[in-house]
Design a protein around this motif. Structure first.
Motif, short mmCIF file in Angstrom:
data_model
loop_
_atom_site.label_atom_id
_atom_site.label_comp_id
_atom_site.label_asym_id
_atom_site.label_seq_id
_atom_site.Cartn_x
_atom_site.Cartn_y
_atom_site.Cartn_z
N GLY A 11 0.69 -1.09 0.05
CA GLY A 11 -0.02 0.00 -0.12
C GLY A 11 0.71 1.20 -0.04
N ALA B 10 0.80 5.68 0.06
CA ALA B 10 -0.05 6.92 0.07
C ALA B 10 0.68 8.12 0.14
CB ALA B 10 -0.90 6.81 1.14
N GLN C 127 -4.72 5.04 4.87
CA GLN C 127 -4.85 4.92 3.59
C GLN C 127 -3.88 3.58 2.97
OE1 GLN C 127 -4.78 8.69 1.10
NE2 GLN C 127 -4.41 7.55 -0.81
N GLU D 4 -4.69 0.24 4.40
CA GLU D 4 -6.09 -0.58 3.88
C GLU D 4 -5.73 -0.89 2.43
OE1 GLU D 4 -9.04 2.46 6.21
OE2 GLU D 4 -9.18 2.34 3.96
N GLU D 5 -4.75 -0.29 1.64
CA GLU D 5 -4.36 -0.63 0.47
C GLU D 5 -4.03 -2.02 0.55
OE1 GLU D 5 -2.57 1.95 -2.29
OE2 GLU D 5 -1.65 0.25 -3.40
#
Ligand SMILES: Nc1ncnc2c1ncn2[C@@H]1O[C@H](COP(=O)(O)OP(=O)(O)OP(=O)(O)O)[C@@H](O)[C@H]1O
Ligand SMILES: [Mg+2]
Length: 411
Positions: free
Chosen positions: A37, A39, A61, A64-65
């Protein structure tokens, strides 16, 4: 989603981005990357958190990815720490082995490691790593495990890395607020070294230079262990700033120009080719020859690398990196940097990309992913050692964690 403890998580909170990797040990000593992930992060500057909310948002963010990709919930992670507040010192200590049989016991090893903490550490600092480099028994040096040897004098040299207590706590708070427990804070070059350096390089002597957005961390490895490490408050964003200032163009345009057309070695550029540069006030754009761009970028590249060389000279490590120099971090992607570094250090220079991992390796094949990759490998090694420790007598490397908590108690 189920929380699975068999996964490892590495979190790199950089000045440009938050990168999260989830890895799964495959049981044969290898780690497979199963989630990634990313961000953009506006809450961290030069490795220091300047806005908690923005950092937590970026963390959530990116996490979560990675969670969606891996299909697991992240609950605990190894977290990279950098920043200009990090200091490293080498400390030595000697104890005598007075018993008649002169056999070195675990107690003697603990005593000498304890004595090594006498390096003065201010109360606003805490120890991040205390890495035993080597032991000497009587006059014989280069010993990694003195247990059971015979001698009357036991000596140790330890590499201590300390960070500012408040900054480390802020980092921990951000990670906790994103719902994640910190297993260990790892000084980033130590993690990065796990991902990009070969065992031969670490043995022979290698300088690892991680050029991030806000700062540059470097570490010298010799005979398998880190001998010197430091952080400089100059990173890739300074190159962008230089272009923005001299060309009077917005930072975002300067960043685009740098990453697409930038080169820091003027002799690599021909006079003819030009790049369109918009002006700050939205006025007419100009065409600037690429050679001119490289003449702006070159002094910053030289300044950064010369500062590193001077720091190594000051600390007596002039010719300690026979295995060469490894450049990594997003800033290492600047064209011409490898050549400038070769010239300044007078040795072999190569780029460092994440190695040693399996799984989704193609999606992390960039110098910006070296730290997060290294955190997975660092975590894997640490957890394997803990497993071993439960089953057998601890080795010198296993003593690292004990030593750290011992120092913490004594502070
Ligand atoms: N092609 C390129 N040429 C020059 N610089 C580049 C290139 N691509 C990316 N960069 C720079 O890399 C930087 C991001 O690198 P990285 O992801 O390693 O930083 P970070 O880990 O977030 O920051 P830090 O380690 O300082 O906290 C950006 O400042 C960007 O300008
Ligand atoms: Mg970084």
């Amino acid at each position: 989603m189920p929380k699975v403890d068999d996964y490892l998580v590495g979190i790199d909170i950089g000045s440009a981005k938050v990168g999260v990797l989830i890895g799964q040990p495959d049981g044969t000593g290898r780690v497979e990357v199963v989630g990634k992930g990313l961000a953009p992060n506006r809450g961290t500057r030069r490795g220091n958190i300047v806005n908690v909310e923005q950092t937590v948002e970026a963390l959530k963010q990116a996490t979560e990815e990675a969670e969606v990709m891996a299909g697991v919930d992240v609950s605990r992670a190894y977290v990279g720490v950098a920043g200009s507040d990090i200091r490293s010192v080498n400390s030595r200590a000697i104890v005598s082995v007075a018993r008649r049989d002169r056999e070195i016991t675990r107690h003697d090893i603990h005593r000498v490691l304890e004595a090594a903490q006498s390096a003065p550490i201010p109360s606003d600092r805490e120890i991040l790593h205390a890495i035993p480099q080597e032991f000497s028994v009587d006059e014989q040096g280069g010993i990694t495990e003195p247990l059971g040897m015979l001698g009357s004098r036991l000596e140790v040299s330890v590499h201590l890395t300390t960070g500012n207590v408040t900054r480390t706590k802020t980092l921990q708070t951000c990670v906790n607020r994103a719902g994640i427990e910190v297993v260990e804070m790892v000084f980033e070059p130590l993690a990065t070294g796990e991902a990009v350096l070969t065992d031969d390089e670490r043995e022979l002597g290698v300088l690892l230079v991680d050029i991030g957005a806000g700062g540059t961390e470097f570490a010298l490895f010799l005979e398998g262990e880190v001998r010197h490490s430091a952080v400089l408050p100059i990173g890739a964003s300074h190159f962008t700033n230089d272009l923005a200032m001299v060309l009077r163009t917005p930072f975002a345009e300067a960043e685009r120009i740098k990453t697409q057309h930038g080169c820091c070695l003027p002799s690599l550029e021909d006079d003819g080719a030009g790049v369109k540069v918009p002006s700050v006030a939205g006025g007419q754009q100009r065409v600037v020859p690429k050679r001119e761009l490289s003449e702006i970028l070159n002094p910053r590249a030289e300044e950064l690398l010369i500062l590193i060389r001077e720091d190594l000279t000051k600390n007596g490590h002039d010719d300690a990196f026979r295995g060469g120099v490894v450049l990594t971090g997003g800033g290492a992607k600047l064209d011409g940097l490898l050549e400038v570094a070769q010239d300044i250090f007078g040795c072999v220079v190569r780029f460092g990309l994440p190695q040693r991992l399996g799984g989704l390796v193609d999606v992390i094949s960039s110098p910006s992913w070296c730290t997060a990759s290294g955190l997975l490998l660092y975590g894997h090694a640490a957890e394997q050692q803990q497993g071993l420790k439960r089953r057998s007598m601890p080795s010198v490397r296993n003593l690292m964690n004990n030593l750290k908590s011992m120092f913490a108690d004594l502070l």
